[in-house]
Design a protein around this motif. Sequence first.
Motif, mmCIF file in Angstrom:
data_model
loop_
_atom_site.group_PDB
_atom_site.id
_atom_site.type_symbol
_atom_site.label_atom_id
_atom_site.label_comp_id
_atom_site.label_asym_id
_atom_site.label_seq_id
_atom_site.Cartn_x
_atom_site.Cartn_y
_atom_site.Cartn_z
ATOM 1 N N MET A 44 0.853 -1.191 0.000
ATOM 2 C CA MET A 44 0.000 0.000 0.000
ATOM 3 C C MET A 44 0.890 1.242 0.000
ATOM 4 S SD MET A 44 -2.578 1.588 2.907
ATOM 5 C CE MET A 44 -3.516 0.085 3.169
ATOM 6 N N ALA A 45 0.630 2.152 -0.922
ATOM 7 C CA ALA A 45 1.414 3.380 -1.008
ATOM 8 C C ALA A 45 0.651 4.551 -0.398
ATOM 9 C CB ALA A 45 1.740 3.688 -2.469
ATOM 10 N N ILE A 46 1.347 5.379 0.397
ATOM 11 C CA ILE A 46 0.777 6.637 0.861
ATOM 12 C C ILE A 46 1.831 7.728 0.649
ATOM 13 C CG2 ILE A 46 -0.652 5.473 2.581
ATOM 14 C CD1 ILE A 46 1.139 6.684 4.739
ATOM 15 N N VAL A 47 1.370 8.961 0.440
ATOM 16 C CA VAL A 47 2.315 10.042 0.162
ATOM 17 C C VAL A 47 2.822 10.699 1.445
ATOM 18 C CG1 VAL A 47 1.366 10.527 -2.116
ATOM 19 C CG2 VAL A 47 0.441 11.731 -0.123
ATOM 20 N N ASP A 48 2.133 10.483 2.556
ATOM 21 C CA ASP A 48 2.504 11.133 3.810
ATOM 22 C C ASP A 48 3.564 10.325 4.552
ATOM 23 O OD1 ASP A 48 0.418 13.420 4.000
ATOM 24 O OD2 ASP A 48 -0.747 11.643 3.466
ATOM 25 N N ASN A 49 4.306 11.019 5.425
ATOM 26 C CA ASN A 49 5.393 10.334 6.127
ATOM 27 C C ASN A 49 4.893 9.606 7.372
ATOM 28 O OD1 ASN A 49 5.474 12.109 8.483
ATOM 29 N ND2 ASN A 49 6.374 13.657 7.143
#
Length: 337
Positions: A44-49
């Motif tokens: 799963m990819a997310i843009v937030d850290n």
Amino acid sequence: MKKKLLASLMAMTLLLSACGGKADNSGEKPATDGASEDTIQFKMAIVDNETTPYYKGAAKVAEEVKKATDGKIEIEVIAGGTLGGERDTVEQAMAGDLDIATAANAVLTNWIPEMAILDQAYLWDNADQAHAAVDGKIGELINEKAKGIGLHVIGYMESGFRDTFSTDPIDTIDDFKGVKIRTMANEYHMTAYEAFGAMPTPMAATEVFTALQQGTINAAENAVSNCLTNGFYEITKHITNTKHAFVYIPLCMSEEAWNKIPEDLQEPFLKAVQTGCEAQREYLVEANEKAVEELKDLGVTFHDIDTNVLKEAYEKAVESKNYKFDPEWQAACDEVK
């Protein structure tokens, strides 16, 4: 010659036996290190850290899925935009090159134009209405359309209601005049700020801090916790509680990944994702509440504003632009209120 060949074959057999190379006639594959070969693994990819409530929520989704499926399905969360931006990762999922992408609902309007109805300013009066929409009929309509582009929307995290961060105080609608504010490249958000009297400037989220530093813009908008985590408070010492838009973060699973889930695990999988998403919503509330206190300590001033005045200004702008939405989707939104 035959005796020499036979002797060589016997020697090789003994060597293989000594090295553990004995043939396995059981028909089973030898055990390997790491996850069981029966485990279904997704990325799963997310843009937030990893410091954000969005990562914390995604990690909770992974935890709940593993628990609900007795470890038969595992999700690896890859944070910080490592696999690309929101649009990039949605396209990867559509192509089957990524298992699960996450993106703001506005991103999906590129392929599901009916979803633009969710981009309107002051669509929902509160978070309960916003949740009821995607957890109900609107969510069903979205998933029906998503399947047509090779996706399954399996849940909704969120960045919730957005507020306005500015270098100068904004207490009334008149204070928006001349304000250069960064928005997403979203027609309805831009229309809202135009109606308030501001000058909306769409740009990538990664460019906002520098643009504020250089004076290219003197305001931005997002969830309050983002003002803290992105360091905007160093420049924008004022936050106005505009609550002008509600933003969802759909979890978009590729058709290929969905088809890997056995039928008997699909329902537990979806329930677990929902549990994780609901937890993320709480993490966001907590993060925003904590951010308000920390930002006040850092010298940021919060301003209340008459949102009814802002809403009226937006509605007049919508009427002049003659925005129209799919009747079925409009009816589904109206049912929530």
